[in-house]
Design an enzyme around this catalytic site. Structure first.
Site, PDB file in Angstrom:
ATOM      1  N   GLY B  12       0.729  13.928  -4.460  1.00 13.85           N
ATOM      2  CA  GLY B  12       1.703  12.870  -4.145  1.00 13.85           C
ATOM      3  C   GLY B  12       3.067  13.289  -4.671  1.00 13.85           C
ATOM      4  O   GLY B  12       3.284  14.459  -5.022  1.00 13.85           O
ATOM      5  N   ALA B  14       4.520  12.800  -7.489  1.00 15.53           N
ATOM      6  CA  ALA B  14       4.515  13.333  -8.852  1.00 15.53           C
ATOM      7  C   ALA B  14       3.976  14.765  -8.874  1.00 15.53           C
ATOM      8  O   ALA B  14       4.585  15.665  -9.460  1.00 15.53           O
ATOM      9  CB  ALA B  14       3.677  12.437  -9.763  1.00 15.53           C
ATOM     10  N   GLY B  15       2.842  14.993  -8.226  1.00 11.29           N
ATOM     11  CA  GLY B  15       2.227  16.317  -8.240  1.00 11.29           C
ATOM     12  C   GLY B  15       3.098  17.365  -7.569  1.00 11.29           C
ATOM     13  O   GLY B  15       3.258  18.487  -8.065  1.00 11.29           O
ATOM     14  N   PHE B 118      17.648  -4.827  -4.632  1.00  9.47           N
ATOM     15  CA  PHE B 118      16.199  -4.901  -4.775  1.00  9.47           C
ATOM     16  C   PHE B 118      15.903  -5.840  -5.928  1.00  9.47           C
ATOM     17  O   PHE B 118      16.728  -5.979  -6.835  1.00  9.47           O
ATOM     18  CB  PHE B 118      15.649  -3.499  -5.075  1.00  9.47           C
ATOM     19  CG  PHE B 118      14.477  -3.110  -4.216  1.00  9.47           C
ATOM     20  CD1 PHE B 118      14.538  -3.210  -2.846  1.00  9.47           C
ATOM     21  CD2 PHE B 118      13.307  -2.624  -4.796  1.00  9.47           C
ATOM     22  CE1 PHE B 118      13.457  -2.851  -2.051  1.00  9.47           C
ATOM     23  CE2 PHE B 118      12.223  -2.259  -4.006  1.00  9.47           C
ATOM     24  CZ  PHE B 118      12.295  -2.372  -2.640  1.00  9.47           C
ATOM     25  N   ASP B 213      -8.874   8.092 -10.124  1.00  6.82           N
ATOM     26  CA  ASP B 213      -9.725   9.234 -10.492  1.00  6.82           C
ATOM     27  C   ASP B 213      -9.194   9.977 -11.718  1.00  6.82           C
ATOM     28  O   ASP B 213      -9.953  10.308 -12.625  1.00  6.82           O
ATOM     29  CB  ASP B 213      -9.823  10.225  -9.324  1.00  6.82           C
ATOM     30  CG  ASP B 213     -10.457   9.606  -8.090  1.00  6.82           C
ATOM     31  OD1 ASP B 213     -10.918   8.450  -8.179  1.00  6.82           O
ATOM     32  OD2 ASP B 213     -10.486  10.276  -7.048  1.00  6.82           O
ATOM     33  N   GLN B 232       0.190  -5.265 -11.110  1.00  5.66           N
ATOM     34  CA  GLN B 232       1.155  -6.109 -10.401  1.00  5.66           C
ATOM     35  C   GLN B 232       0.589  -6.612  -9.072  1.00  5.66           C
ATOM     36  O   GLN B 232       0.029  -5.836  -8.306  1.00  5.66           O
ATOM     37  CB  GLN B 232       2.431  -5.307 -10.125  1.00  5.66           C
ATOM     38  CG  GLN B 232       3.536  -6.141  -9.513  1.00  5.66           C
ATOM     39  CD  GLN B 232       4.822  -5.332  -9.384  1.00  5.66           C
ATOM     40  OE1 GLN B 232       4.931  -4.426  -8.572  1.00  5.66           O
ATOM     41  NE2 GLN B 232       5.788  -5.650 -10.221  1.00  5.66           N
ATOM     42  N   HIS B 234       1.353  -8.525  -5.427  1.00  6.08           N
ATOM     43  CA  HIS B 234       2.397  -8.827  -4.457  1.00  6.08           C
ATOM     44  C   HIS B 234       1.980 -10.110  -3.735  1.00  6.08           C
ATOM     45  O   HIS B 234       0.812 -10.251  -3.396  1.00  6.08           O
ATOM     46  CB  HIS B 234       2.522  -7.662  -3.470  1.00  6.08           C
ATOM     47  CG  HIS B 234       3.749  -7.727  -2.624  1.00  6.08           C
ATOM     48  ND1 HIS B 234       3.886  -8.628  -1.598  1.00  6.08           N
ATOM     49  CD2 HIS B 234       4.897  -7.009  -2.658  1.00  6.08           C
ATOM     50  CE1 HIS B 234       5.077  -8.456  -1.042  1.00  6.08           C
ATOM     51  NE2 HIS B 234       5.713  -7.487  -1.658  1.00  6.08           N
ATOM     52  N   LEU B 244       0.187  -4.805   2.910  1.00  2.40           N
ATOM     53  CA  LEU B 244       1.397  -5.510   2.532  1.00  2.40           C
ATOM     54  C   LEU B 244       2.230  -6.023   3.697  1.00  2.40           C
ATOM     55  O   LEU B 244       2.509  -5.298   4.639  1.00  2.40           O
ATOM     56  CB  LEU B 244       2.253  -4.526   1.746  1.00  2.40           C
ATOM     57  CG  LEU B 244       3.181  -5.132   0.741  1.00  2.40           C
ATOM     58  CD1 LEU B 244       2.370  -5.773  -0.363  1.00  2.40           C
ATOM     59  CD2 LEU B 244       4.058  -4.045   0.159  1.00  2.40           C
ATOM     60  N   GLU B 247       8.703  -8.103   1.686  1.00  4.89           N
ATOM     61  CA  GLU B 247       9.585  -9.229   1.403  1.00  4.89           C
ATOM     62  C   GLU B 247      10.498  -9.566   2.586  1.00  4.89           C
ATOM     63  O   GLU B 247      10.972 -10.681   2.702  1.00  4.89           O
ATOM     64  CB  GLU B 247      10.471  -8.912   0.175  1.00  4.89           C
ATOM     65  CG  GLU B 247      10.004  -9.541  -1.103  1.00  4.89           C
ATOM     66  CD  GLU B 247       9.373  -8.518  -2.038  1.00  4.89           C
ATOM     67  OE1 GLU B 247       9.244  -7.352  -1.635  1.00  4.89           O
ATOM     68  OE2 GLU B 247       9.006  -8.892  -3.163  1.00  4.89           O
ATOM     69  N   ARG B 278       8.748 -11.968  -7.374  1.00  2.16           N
ATOM     70  CA  ARG B 278       7.405 -11.620  -6.951  1.00  2.16           C
ATOM     71  C   ARG B 278       6.281 -12.295  -7.742  1.00  2.16           C
ATOM     72  O   ARG B 278       5.362 -12.869  -7.178  1.00  2.16           O
ATOM     73  CB  ARG B 278       7.226 -10.112  -7.133  1.00  2.16           C
ATOM     74  CG  ARG B 278       6.934  -9.401  -5.867  1.00  2.16           C
ATOM     75  CD  ARG B 278       6.728  -7.938  -6.154  1.00  2.16           C
ATOM     76  NE  ARG B 278       7.507  -7.162  -5.186  1.00  2.16           N
ATOM     77  CZ  ARG B 278       7.504  -5.842  -5.124  1.00  2.16           C
ATOM     78  NH1 ARG B 278       6.797  -5.138  -5.979  1.00  2.16           N
ATOM     79  NH2 ARG B 278       8.228  -5.220  -4.214  1.00  2.16           N
ATOM     80  N   HIS B 346      -1.157  -4.561  -6.238  1.00  2.10           N
ATOM     81  CA  HIS B 346      -0.188  -3.682  -5.608  1.00  2.10           C
ATOM     82  C   HIS B 346       0.127  -2.440  -6.432  1.00  2.10           C
ATOM     83  O   HIS B 346       0.299  -1.343  -5.909  1.00  2.10           O
ATOM     84  CB  HIS B 346       1.086  -4.495  -5.383  1.00  2.10           C
ATOM     85  CG  HIS B 346       2.152  -3.785  -4.630  1.00  2.10           C
ATOM     86  ND1 HIS B 346       1.906  -3.168  -3.430  1.00  2.10           N
ATOM     87  CD2 HIS B 346       3.460  -3.596  -4.902  1.00  2.10           C
ATOM     88  CE1 HIS B 346       3.035  -2.632  -3.001  1.00  2.10           C
ATOM     89  NE2 HIS B 346       3.988  -2.862  -3.876  1.00  2.10           N
ATOM     90  N   ARG B 381       6.648  -3.708 -13.407  1.00  2.00           N
ATOM     91  CA  ARG B 381       7.624  -2.710 -12.952  1.00  2.00           C
ATOM     92  C   ARG B 381       8.553  -3.323 -11.911  1.00  2.00           C
ATOM     93  O   ARG B 381       8.157  -4.199 -11.143  1.00  2.00           O
ATOM     94  CB  ARG B 381       6.931  -1.477 -12.396  1.00  2.00           C
ATOM     95  CG  ARG B 381       6.231  -1.704 -11.096  1.00  2.00           C
ATOM     96  CD  ARG B 381       6.663  -0.819  -9.978  1.00  2.00           C
ATOM     97  NE  ARG B 381       6.071  -1.395  -8.760  1.00  2.00           N
ATOM     98  CZ  ARG B 381       6.387  -1.052  -7.539  1.00  2.00           C
ATOM     99  NH1 ARG B 381       7.269  -0.113  -7.335  1.00  2.00           N
ATOM    100  NH2 ARG B 381       5.835  -1.631  -6.507  1.00  2.00           N
ATOM    101  N   SER B 386       9.143   2.839  -9.304  1.00  4.20           N
ATOM    102  CA  SER B 386       7.974   3.707  -9.420  1.00  4.20           C
ATOM    103  C   SER B 386       8.165   5.015  -8.668  1.00  4.20           C
ATOM    104  O   SER B 386       7.730   6.073  -9.127  1.00  4.20           O
ATOM    105  CB  SER B 386       6.699   3.005  -8.993  1.00  4.20           C
ATOM    106  OG  SER B 386       6.915   2.294  -7.823  1.00  4.20           O
ATOM    107  N   LEU B 387       8.844   4.970  -7.523  1.00  9.04           N
ATOM    108  CA  LEU B 387       9.166   6.250  -6.875  1.00  9.04           C
ATOM    109  C   LEU B 387      10.008   7.077  -7.837  1.00  9.04           C
ATOM    110  O   LEU B 387       9.810   8.285  -8.007  1.00  9.04           O
ATOM    111  CB  LEU B 387       9.930   6.026  -5.567  1.00  9.04           C
ATOM    112  CG  LEU B 387       9.099   5.632  -4.347  1.00  9.04           C
ATOM    113  CD1 LEU B 387       9.999   5.452  -3.133  1.00  9.04           C
ATOM    114  CD2 LEU B 387       8.034   6.675  -4.032  1.00  9.04           C
TER     115      LEU B 387
END
Ligand code: FAD
Ligand code: SF4
Ligand code: SF4
Ligand code: FES
Lengths: 343, 567
Positions: B12, B14-15, B118, B213, B232, B234, B244, B247, B278, B346, B381, B386-387
């Site tokens: 993803g 991060a990896g 946001f 995992d 969290q 949603h 989802l 919003e 939220r 979420h 968060r 988070s991205l």
């Protein structure tokens, strides 16, 4: 393997999923298994397959991940058409089903089969590498992160739609050339190549193009529109293909990579493997007239019109490959001469 | 076999960032990226909204400091403030870096990267690419990794770390295509396997594989999990799938209605109505359902998100995605009928405990992204953070592992260890006496979590949840794997994922039971207020002799003192 039919209530229909099965460890050839389950309105093909896997036969194998049409994992053929299982409504498919109450589920074509509905995606990744499907930034690594490139809305719009591609390979599965030639670049890879080439941050333009005009590259496309018609994200893939061809002619000239030269190669292909290619020629679906008007002089048309013609109407089978060959030669000559007089 | 310098588990955001940065730090290193799905399929692709960075393109007066404050406040003061500093200070640089390598950000009129408002942010600082931000970031990173020649092991399922004492020797994984269990001896391992919110199953917006995992792998190896109780929710997930509805639908004027046709938000947020924060809106929906004002269906109780009064034109032009989703996944056209919705799990704030350099307590093991807990999100968060988290800490993980790989000399991973693993995952699973269906166990896990460890928590509910999980773990011992083949055994993979979820669910429930206060996403009916005197600290869940054992860790302060969180 059938569930009791008394579950047939008003909001539910009994649906038979005819699923393609193949386990390379035990099967010498593929076969189909039927699973009949009650399905209510609003249920997708993927949810049905999940139900079958969880409740009837745990060995039915397919890929799925996001279940929301964004990851591209669940591409498969549903009643013959490549699409995403997770965004395809069972009732919608049923409404168009040739055999009432039956939905046939098969793996994507044109990629090596692994098991049941799972095909190997590696060949597609290898092609992405071969055609440098990345931006090779003009900014040196040491400078990165310090400032932004300034990019206009106009430029952004040039590749915005192409970046919708989720690499689901539905278009790959539907491509008529790939059926005959697995080496062919593939529609999704052409799309990505185009997206990179119109990005002003990229420095690989020439190199990528040089690869794209070689054998199995952009000139092999028969312009049949099947990729675009099947794209799960409704991306105008043909715009990208035209864009690359136009680009090739413009920046490499007719002599080197000319449409005519490639059209000749294409012609030889037809002569060599007449039957095979006849099956895949656009005239079959598009008709001779359309093909003559659009495919052959395309190089010129592109230069003059700079836009993609709308998808052609479907016309039943062509008059014959003979007339086509004759006209093909003539038109190719025209293109050559026309171009000379333009220079 | 010569050990890898770095093995990255997860493809993803991060990896992939870790891989790219590690190659950049030292191109001579031997790096592998393992992923159970092709990297471009990772869940990062689902993020629509965007990523926060104080670029000040839109609001000229935006600053990194304001971003830091918003994040700390949003976290209900549970985030570690030095980590938040790293997150927000690195943000502008990393967003530009992504831009420099080809991410197709949407643009402002002056041709700079576009930003929008946001939730929870004092300035419009969310950078986006239409409604496909995560997708385009992931594509860009994948393309760049292909360009750099990163070695990918796609469709490999990570099973466990191989451990000697306090350090790791590398990873053990199953090749999905062959079914073989293979050793990846490695000087360093970076876990980047994403979140665990899918344990709520049909009541989660997450991909099927967000089963925690990496966290479970670390947990089994004795590494502590931090703040696992913070999940969290949603407010508007689709009834059947949990997917989802963003919003946007409420932003354009959609109503939330109960079965009496009442706009119930008037009771909870009379001014903001549907547009409240939220967590508040989620709690309101849940209250309506609990008090019997929801609709009934075989898929569970739900409420209506009504767009019909907005008219076909507006829905078609402004909310096409939402319309498509609702038609595809509920068979409902929002132009004609209201959309059936209920709150959905979420995002997982908790995860593998790391320091600011992404190191875990185990030598040679690092973690980054949603699977890690640095912690920058604390108890809640903010959207768009988070991205940012996966990018910033993915990059730090890549750099740190590259720099530290030379320090370690791992032992070899023995054949015997591999055989043992194979035995553990396949031994007896097809045998007679194995009759439990994984699909049922998985669904029941999701149900008990949603009911007892969900939005509203209470001692008695949590006890029930803990007992249910224990029972499910017992039943799991009798689980049957119907597919007997080696090649691409998705049945086996899903069973292994279920095992991971069961292991982690225990830590979530235990943390929620222990934490006797309400903070951020964690709401205890029996302890309705934040209790800084006793609970301003992280919970740490460690596996000791097969049992979850809770410890604690202080929160790093230094910038902002505790305040009440009001909006
Ligand atoms: C619907 C939705 C919308 C969101 N919108 C936003 C948003 O607008 N802004 C924002 O900031 N955040 C958003 N988020 C959150 C954000 O998308 C995630 O937190 C983030 O993408 C996680 O990235 P990651 O790299 O940590 O993990 P992932 O992208 O989940 O990647 C995990 C990787 O690990 C691999 N993996 C997992 N297990 C194994 C195993 N056993 N063996 C091998 N490989 C394994 C997977 O194959 C995958 O490649 C959203 C989340 C959801 C669900
Ligand atoms: S138009 Fe070209 S790329 Fe598309 S399907 Fe036809 S031959 Fe393939
Ligand atoms: S171009 Fe369309 S059909 Fe082809 S891979 Fe991309 S999204 Fe799928
Ligand atoms: S499961 Fe992701 S696109 Fe269908």
């Amino acid at each position: 393997m059938t569930l009791p039919t008394d579950q047939h209530t008003e909001g539910k229909k009994n649906v038979t999923f005819r699923v393609f099965r193949f386990n390379p460890q035990v099967d010498s050839k593929p076969y189909f298994d039927d699973y009949t389950i009650p399905v209510e309105k609003g249920i997708t093909v993927l949810r049905s397959l999940n139900y079958i896997k969880e409740h009837i036969d745990g060995s039915v194998s397919f890929r799925a991940f996001c279940q929301a049409g964004i990851c591209g994992s669940c591409g498969m053929r549903v009643n013959g058409l490549s699409q995403l299982a997770c965004t395809t409504q069972v009732w919608d498919v049923l409404a168009k089903s040739r055999e009432p109450g039956i939905i046939k589920v098969e793996p994507l074509r044109n990629l090596p089969l692994i098991k049941d509905l799972i095909v190997d995606m590696d060949p597609l990744v290898d092609k992405m590498k071969r055609y440098s499907n990345w931006v090779d930034s003009t900014m040196p690594e040491a400078e990165m992160g310090k400032k932004e490139f300034l990019i206009s809305e106009e430029e952004f719009l040039r590749y915005d739609k192409a970046t919708d591609c989720i690499l689901c390979a539905s278009c790959v599965s539907e491509c008529s050339i790939l059926r005959a030639n697995k080496e062919y670049v593939s529609p999704a890879v052409l799309l990505k190549s185009y997206r990179m080439s119109v990005d002003s941050r990229d420095s690989l333009h020439e190199q990528r193009l040089a690869e794209l005009v070689k054998d199995h590259g952009v000139w092999d496309c028969t312009h049949c529109y099947r990729c675009q018609e099947s794209c799960v994200k409704s991306i105008p893939i043909m715009d990208a293909i035209h864009g690359i061809r136009e680009d090739a002619i413009e920046s490499r000239g007719m002599k080197d990579t000319s449409g005519s030269k490639h059209a000749e190669a294409f012609m030889m292909d037809i002569e060599k493997k007449g039957k095979l290619v006849e099956a895949t020629l656009p005239i079959r679906t598009n008709g001779v007239v359309w093909t003559m008007q659009n495919l052959l002089p395309m190089a010129l048309k592109m230069i003059m019109k700079r836009r993609t013609p709308p998808p052609p109407p479907l016309v039943k089978s062509a008059k014959g490959i003979k007339i086509f060959r004759q006209m093909f030669r003539e038109m190719t000559e025209h293109v050559k001469q026309d171009h000379k007089s333009h220079q | 076999m010569k050990p890898f310098d770095i093995v990255i588990v997860g493809g993803g955001g991060a990896g992939l960032y870790a891989a790219m940065e590690a190659m950049k730090t030292n191109p001579a290193l031997n790096i592998a990226v393992l992923s159970k799905v092709y990297p471009n399929r990772s869940h990062t692709s689902a993020a629509q909204g965007g990523a926060n960075a104080a670029l000040a393109n839109k609001a000229k007066d935006d600053t990194v400091e304001m971003h830091i404050f918003d994040t700390i406040k949003g976290s209900d003061y549970l985030a570690d403030q030095d980590a938040v500093d790293v997150l927000c200070s690195e943000a502008p640089k990393i967003i530009r870096e992504l831009e420099n390598i080809g991410t197709p950000w949407s643009r402002m009129e002056d041709n700079t990267i576009a930003q929008r408002p946001f939730g929870g942010a004092g300035r419009p600082r969310c950078c986006y690419c239409s409604d496909k931000t995560g997708h385009t970031i992931l594509q860009t990173l994948y393309e760049q990794c292909l360009k750099k020649g990163v070695k990918f092991f796609n469709e490999y399922f990570a099973l466990n770390l191989s451990v000697s004492g306090s350090r790791s020797n590398g990873l053990i994984a199953m090749n999905m295509k062959s079914g073989k269990v293979e050793a990846f001896p490695a000087k360093t391992v970076i876990l980047a396997t994403g979140g665990y919110a899918k344990m709520y199953w049909n009541r989660s917006s997450n991909a099927a594989g967000n089963t925690g995992d990496g966290q479970a792998i670390a947990y089994r190896a004795g590494i502590p999990m931090k703040d696992m109780e913070f999940v969290q929710f949603h407010p508007t997930g689709l009834r059947k799938s949990g997917l989802l509805v963003t919003e946007g639908a409420r932003g354009e004027g959609g109503y939330l209605l109960n079965k009496d046709g009442e706009r119930f938000m008037a009771r909870y947020a009379p001014e903001k109505m549907e547009l409240g924060p939220r967590d508040l809106v989620s709690r309101s929906l849940e209250t309506e359902i609990l008090q019997g004002r929801g609709f009934d269906s075989p898929a569970g109780k739900y409420l209506h998100l009504d767009l019909t009064h907005l008219g076909a034109d507006l829905i078609k032009s402004r909310l096409p995605q939402i319309r498509e989703m609702s038609m595809n996944f509920e068979g409902v056209d929002p132009i004609e009928e209201p959309i059936p919705v209920r709150p959905t799990a979420h995002y997982s704030m908790g995860g593998i405990d790391t320091d600011n350099q992404t190191r875990t307590v185990m030598e040679g093991v690092y973690a980054a992204g949603e699977c890690a807990c640095v912690s920058v999100h604390g108890a809640n968060r903010l959207g768009g953070n988070s991205l940012l988290d996966i990018l910033v800490f993915g990059r730090i993980a890549g750099r740190t592992a590259a720099e530290e790989a030379g320090k370690f000399t791992p032992n070899t991973i023995s054949e015997a260890e591999l055989t043992e693993q194979l035995q553990e995952i396949r031994g007896g699973m097809h045998a007679a006496g194995h009759y439990e269906r994984y699909g049922e166990l998985r669904e029941e896990l999701g149900q008990t979590l949603a009911l007892n460890v969900g939005i509203f928590r209470e001692a008695s509910l949590l006890q029930k949840g803990i007992a249910d999980i224990a029972e499910l773990k017992e039943r799991f011992k009798k689980v049957r794997i119907f597919d007997t083949s080696d090649v691409f055994n998705t049945n086996l993979m899903q069973v292994l994922e279920l095992k991971n979820m069961l292991d982690l669910a225990e830590t979530v429930a235990a943390g929620a039971y222990a934490r006797q206060e309400s903070r951020g996403s964690h709401t205890r009916i029996d302890f309705p207020v934040r209790d800084d005197a006793n609970w301003h600290k992280h919970t740490m869940a460690t596996l000791v002799k097969g049992k979850v054992t809770l410890g604690e860790k202080p929160v790093t302060m230094g910038r902002y003192e505790l305040q009440e969180r009001t909006y």
